[in-house]
Design an enzyme around this catalytic site. Structure first.
Site, PDB file in Angstrom:
ATOM      1  N   GLU A 120      25.398   1.918  -3.850  1.00  0.00           N
ATOM      2  CA  GLU A 120      24.374   1.857  -2.808  1.00  0.00           C
ATOM      3  C   GLU A 120      24.901   1.146  -1.559  1.00  0.00           C
ATOM      4  O   GLU A 120      24.675   1.610  -0.430  1.00  0.00           O
ATOM      5  CB  GLU A 120      23.121   1.178  -3.347  1.00  0.00           C
ATOM      6  CG  GLU A 120      22.496   1.967  -4.495  1.00  0.00           C
ATOM      7  CD  GLU A 120      21.001   1.782  -4.610  1.00  0.00           C
ATOM      8  OE1 GLU A 120      20.273   2.672  -4.132  1.00  0.00           O
ATOM      9  OE2 GLU A 120      20.579   0.754  -5.178  1.00  0.00           O
ATOM     10  N   GLU A 140      21.112   3.655 -12.486  1.00  0.00           N
ATOM     11  CA  GLU A 140      19.782   3.073 -12.628  1.00  0.00           C
ATOM     12  C   GLU A 140      18.883   3.833 -13.601  1.00  0.00           C
ATOM     13  O   GLU A 140      18.184   3.226 -14.418  1.00  0.00           O
ATOM     14  CB  GLU A 140      19.111   2.981 -11.248  1.00  0.00           C
ATOM     15  CG  GLU A 140      19.605   1.817 -10.397  1.00  0.00           C
ATOM     16  CD  GLU A 140      20.917   2.092  -9.689  1.00  0.00           C
ATOM     17  OE1 GLU A 140      21.380   1.229  -8.943  1.00  0.00           O
ATOM     18  OE2 GLU A 140      21.491   3.200  -9.894  1.00  0.00           O
TER      19      GLU A 140
END
Length: 266
Positions: A120, A140
């Protein structure tokens, strides 16, 4: 700037090198690291002698994402920095380049793990280099979590949507070669040389007119979602003033005189 216990700062000429420094945890994000990152972005923007930023990780890893052990409890380590988060509740998003974009080019030098929050943060950088054994991925969903660092928005704008959705929905790892193949990174280099390659690119950036570099970066991002007509108008508004700068005149003189230019951000 001195950095923090989990973020070191070093100058390499006109480049500010920020190193995620928690190798025992594969540089998993900590409060101390986030505070150091944010301060690093701000320092780079405030210091005109800094023309580029390199972001890397210590100990053979880039970043393994959030510290899930701390998340499973209810406190992140680094309580001595908590007052910074209280003063600015958005600090962690700025640190991860979700809510902040440095004016100076940011070059990522990746070795080892660059997963979850690491991938990210990577999406907030401008130029990306990786060692051939580096691993990328957004894990995730495998942990019942959401990649809230911006990936459901940014990733599909940086790589083809089918690849973005596969990365987001499978949570599987990607090799450096595969990441380069889908356009997530730009260079794959021998292991242990990502930082050297990033610094080489930084030197090429540093040799260019700093006002021009910053204006070009700003134009690319601000026009990304515009129509072509609106984008071209915005580009002219951003680019025309650069031609009136002393740096532009110095660049022309240096070319005519066949010498390296000396830019002064003027």
């Amino acid at each position: 700037m001195d950095g923090t216990e989990h973020l070191t700062v070093q100058r390499e000429g006109a480049t500010l090198v920020l190193t995620l420094n928690r190798p025992d945890a594969r540089n998993a994000l900590s409060l101390a690291m986030l505070v150091g990152l944010y301060d690093g972005w701000i320092e780079a923007d405030a210091d005109d002698s800094v023309r580029s930023i390199v972001l890397t990780g210590a100990g053979g890893s880039f970043c393994a994402g959030m510290d899930l052990k701390a998340l499973a409890g209810d406190r992140m380590r680094g309580e001595e920095h908590r007052h910074r988060l209280k003063a600015d509740p958005d600090l962690h998003w700025k640190a991860m380049l979700r809510h902040h974009r440095p004016r100076k080019p940011v070059i990522a030098a990746v070795e080892g793990h660059c997963v979850a929050g690491g991938t990210e943060i990577l999406q907030g950088t401008d130029i990306r280099v990786a060692g051939e054994s580096a691993t990328f991925g957004l894990y995730e969903v495998r942990r019942g979590l959401f990649p809230i660092g911006g990936s459901t928005v940014r990733l599909q704008r940086q790589i083809p949507r089918t690849h973005a959705l596969e990365m987001l929905l499978t949570g599987r790892p990607y090799s450096a070669r595969e990441a380069a193949g889908i356009g997530l990174i730009g260079h794959v280099v021998p292991d242990g040389t990502a930082l050297a390659k990033a610094l080489e690119i930084a030197e090429q950036v540093n040799a260019c007119g700093p006002l021009a570099v910053e204006a070009v970066k700003a134009s690319v991002y601000e026009t990304a979602e515009m129509t072509e007509t609106d984008g071209l108008a915005a580009e002219l508004a951003r680019g025309r003033p650069v031609f009136d700068t002393a740096d532009a005149k110095e660049g022309a003189r240096a070319f005519a005189e066949k010498r390296p230019p000396v830019y002064k951000r003027a």
